[in-house]
Design an enzyme around this catalytic site. Structure first.
Site, short mmCIF file in Angstrom:
data_model
loop_
_atom_site.label_atom_id
_atom_site.label_comp_id
_atom_site.label_asym_id
_atom_site.label_seq_id
_atom_site.Cartn_x
_atom_site.Cartn_y
_atom_site.Cartn_z
N ASN A 1 -3.15 -40.82 2.38
CA ASN A 1 -3.94 -41.59 2.33
C ASN A 1 -4.98 -42.15 4.02
O ASN A 1 -4.18 -42.32 4.90
CB ASN A 1 -3.33 -42.73 1.36
CG ASN A 1 -4.79 -42.97 1.09
OD1 ASN A 1 -6.50 -42.64 0.74
ND2 ASN A 1 -4.84 -43.76 -0.21
N CYS A 28 0.90 -44.62 1.67
CA CYS A 28 2.39 -43.80 1.93
C CYS A 28 3.02 -43.40 2.74
O CYS A 28 2.40 -43.93 3.90
CB CYS A 28 2.23 -41.92 1.93
SG CYS A 28 0.52 -42.61 0.31
N ARG A 51 8.11 -37.78 2.30
CA ARG A 51 7.23 -37.96 1.76
C ARG A 51 7.11 -39.43 1.11
O ARG A 51 8.02 -38.72 -0.21
CB ARG A 51 6.06 -38.08 2.07
CG ARG A 51 6.13 -36.87 0.54
CD ARG A 51 5.04 -37.66 -0.35
NE ARG A 51 3.72 -38.73 0.33
CZ ARG A 51 2.45 -37.94 0.05
NH1 ARG A 51 2.29 -36.53 -0.24
NH2 ARG A 51 1.18 -38.83 0.81
#
Lengths: 324, 324, 324, 324
Positions: C79, C2, C16
């Protein structure tokens, strides 16, 4: 800046490049165990081991850049600007000035484990050698034939890292240097298969395509990657001549040519010297920027119980062999 | 594969690396002008110039890898696999076998312009030297102190390119090699300013950051970029020793260490030898993989009107100077 | 994996990409301040702020991926595999489960400084949401219009880094990501001058040569560099439409195309959705992999004092405008 | 500058980005076969095929940037500065002005082979459209569902290259672009094995490490490599929606964000529009920098035997779907 590596064939080898824009008068210096190296802040017992390495001797004491001892333990200090943080003297501790660290460790330890243990007991201080020789920002590689570590004194305290690759350059701190190697996981010394796309015919139009992406500049992170790749993929015979020869080839891959690394004021960082110490046998080999021929000094040819230094100035003039 | 460069200080220097996974018995060979080098397809007048260079001498004739002549003209053949296309013999033309090209050009031309003119008059043929020595795919760098060109015989015919950088490696063809340099326009030997973004503080945490992006692998295109960058930014004194010393440092930046370029069958391409010929004075210097010391052979120390070869086998054993 | 960025024109924007090889049923979820979000380990006062963002709602509670609150504070979890280390529940502390962190912080803090202060008082725990939804390894970006920080719970403890670039991706830890930007100090969005060598004519044969060296792959470190370069050099108008439009272009530079990032079992990581929240006004925009059109949900169009969620499932089907 | 690609699932797709620092008034223009497009230097028979594509219509004639015809043949012109060399008018030949090439080829050929044959018969001239619209330096990609070629008019004459990757950007000439792909033979969309060294533990700390080395800047050579990698590794469903969706994702990987490619005078090159034509069915899709939503125009919804143009101005305003 600098690059240090270890290398193991039948014997254990340790050496480094010294990359600087100037040169003090480097010498190979043998310090027998009875040489009176009085520590600034600490009174210690006699040293156990004689040492051989390259040092600058400003007056009577040798300031070692890299060295090995009789027992085969080796150590080198490399530039670590802005990251190195030493301590103030603390009365209750064994205070070792940064410039004393190599002779102190090599004088007293027989292997890397002993060195690590001893380091945990001392306080590495920011004491300058003299007003003319201010404190150097350094970190260290310490190695014997079985184990290699990196020692860094940083903001957070003293760090000792396992150095699996047996390579050290300069900034950034060693954990970042090591992490960065993961980005090159895909490189290879082999001729590559086409993994880009099976829908396209690509060919090995040159040997060496498997390592495209290996950095070729002289920054400390790029030299680290290149030295690790070159060393770990290195193949050589095991004889003394073959090992020493290959060692200088490995460090040649990160050698700095005059003009490619320009500093302010028309100064150029170059590889002032390159060393390779057979730490098993105490034979110290080196070349200089000005002299491609390998010179050597043998620790065991002098009286290791003497109380005087044995000094061999670096020979920096090409020694060309005329064949006719 | 290989890298060749020119270098000019007070004198003119020319040399190359020979990168191979094997080694014939290389020798420095002086071929006086009266040595009977009979051409395969052509009867020519006597040669005008003696030649010095590294050659393999399978029986009586020297097969030169790189050489210079009395007049200061230099030439080297470098691997150019799959791209080199030579002609069949054409009766009406002056046919020169590929393996004769270096002695033919250097024997008869005093400078690059003469060489280019002579090449335009000849037919370069695909004649093999012998059944044991099949045709080699080569292209050539030809240079004197004023001018450097690249000669390529390709599908499209004979190409002669101006070689402004004075560097040659291998594939791809020279126009692509030269074009590719544009992609590195932004690299620099200087400490860089932050041009990434003024909104972010970035720092020169190491010397050398201006050249990040310079390729470090051993492929022929990467070696070309690295050799051009290193040579063109090189700084040295002008004396013979300073010039020769720096020349070997420049070629050291593209030297191949055993293990980093693996071929099938556990073979490794290495830099078999590195040469540097002072073409102005006819002094030929070289090092080998096995010997870091520079050896030299002086053209003018032999009888250049002789009809025999003068042969000096490469010395491939470390010549270490013991300081104690 | 991400990428998250902040962007400021007249208003403050935050958003995002979510890069995964699968997709839960993402929805835009508005959580009014009276919605009963009972914490696992802690009884807290009512929340002060309503929240809007993308969440997965496995049963009744929304698990937010990224969100903003009424006060303009924004937060996203990305993550951070293997590096994230949360704590066990400690009775004496305010324990907040990792999955509660976004609603807890955004429900109670009006700006980044308040968030940092609140984080220093809590214990972030490794509590799983349920046996079907195991603990996720995450780190967070927290930002308001004036300040952006990165929050990481690692082996060493809780780290809060100033995030000057306003960008977060994944591994390695944020200090290494930030350090790595120094290696790109020499890149530029401008047409470069030739600094390679003044002895060679090089030319800008294409626009964009100043940024050669910018990494183009989908690894988390390469996306970080590319997103920082793209965002910090970005130029746009200040209107809502111009700002939102540009925001999606910036994140487009790190978007993942199906097939380019292959995992085991023929799975492909793709950019499941891309969000852009006008945090100043509470308008949440998003696109999905399957739908290039921008959709929006407006926080202020619902009753922010309600006790129920407002849920708007992501629309993942191309909405093509037929012009004839 | 620009990038064009082909894509094939059940149908054949063809499209491009137009990267410029300004925008004329682009429109989707359908040119029925009876529209009177009179050629400057040549009287031809009627055209066989209607055409759809993006064009600029300065007065009555459409100047096509990219288009497809009823038979599924597609063609786009991309910037090729300094390399494009057109001919003067030669009386004995069929002279086609450069700006007439797309309508001439697409109006008369049903597939790539026919196009190649027709090109061999014509003389492409350097005729300007008008004094306000000077000659553009272009090269072309021509493709049907079975075959793709690149057409370049250079110093050496007209070159037609097989385009196996189905991608075109700008400089350098296509043979160099294609050759350069070999340097990326080692990249992969898969998670890589450690081939750097078996003596070191390296790990896939992020997904995507197999493609580290893929260039991320906006230069034409870097965009070529990135577009080829992204397209050839692309995975999508075969439906119309899935194909069109994926096509825009592929071109998104080489899209230019305002600010990252700065020209003199504070101008910024951006991706003005992105097109994707289903050439099998004659449906033309596009997005613009200002509008992420996909718009479409259907060739078959108009009278293809008409003699007038059908014009659909590009919609450059975000069309946001408000979900509440």
């Amino acid at each position: 800046m600098c690059t240090a590596i270890t290398y193991k064939t039948k014997n254990f080898y340790f050496g480094r490049t010294l990359d600087l824009e100037y040169s003090y008068s480097e010498e190979v210096v043998i310090m027998p165990k009875n040489f009176p190296f009085s520590l600034r802040h600490t009174t210690t017992d006699k040293r156990r081991y004689a040492i051989i390495g390259t040092a600058f001797v400003p007056d009577t004491l040798p300031l070692y850049y890299d060295a090995a001892n009789e027992a085969g333990l080796s150590m080198a200090g490399l530039n670590f600007p802005e990251n190195a943080k030493y301590n103030k003297v603390i009365k209750s501790k064994i205070n070792i000035a940064q410039f004393e660290l190599i002779p102190f460790i090599l004088g007293n330890c027989s292997d890397t484990d002993e060195a690590v243990k001893l380091i945990s007991k001392i306080n590495i201080t920011d004491t300058s050698y003299s007003s003319e020789l201010p404190l150097a920002d350094l970190h260290w590689i310490i190695a014997d034939k079985n184990k290699c570590v990196t020692l860094e004194c940083v903001e957070d305290g003293v760090k000792i890292y396992d150095n699996a690759a047996g390579v050290l350059t300069n900034n950034p701190p060693f954990d970042i240097q090591t992490f960065n190697l993961n980005n090159y996981i895909n490189l290879s010394p082999e001729q590559p298969e086409n993994t880009f796309s099976s829908k396209l015919e690509l060919k090995n139009y040159t040997k060496g395509l498997g390592a495209v992406g290996l950095p070729g500049d002289l920054s400390s992170q790029s030299r680290f990657v290149r030295a690790v790749f070159t060393k770990l993929n290195s193949v050589s015979g095991k004889s003394e001549e073959q090992s020493v020869n290959q060692f200088f080839h490995i460090l040649g891959s990160v050698s700095q040519t005059r003009g490619c690394n320009r500093l302010d004021g028309n100064k150029y960082e170059i590889t002032v010297y390159t060393s390779c110490c057979n730490a098993s046998d105490g034979i110290y080999y080196y070349t200089t920027y000005g002299n491609h021929r390998i010179n050597s000094v043998d620790l065991r040819k002098v009286n290791l119980k003497s109380d005087g230094l044995y000094r061999y100035p670096h020979i920096d003039k090409e020694s060309i062999n005329k064949q006719n």
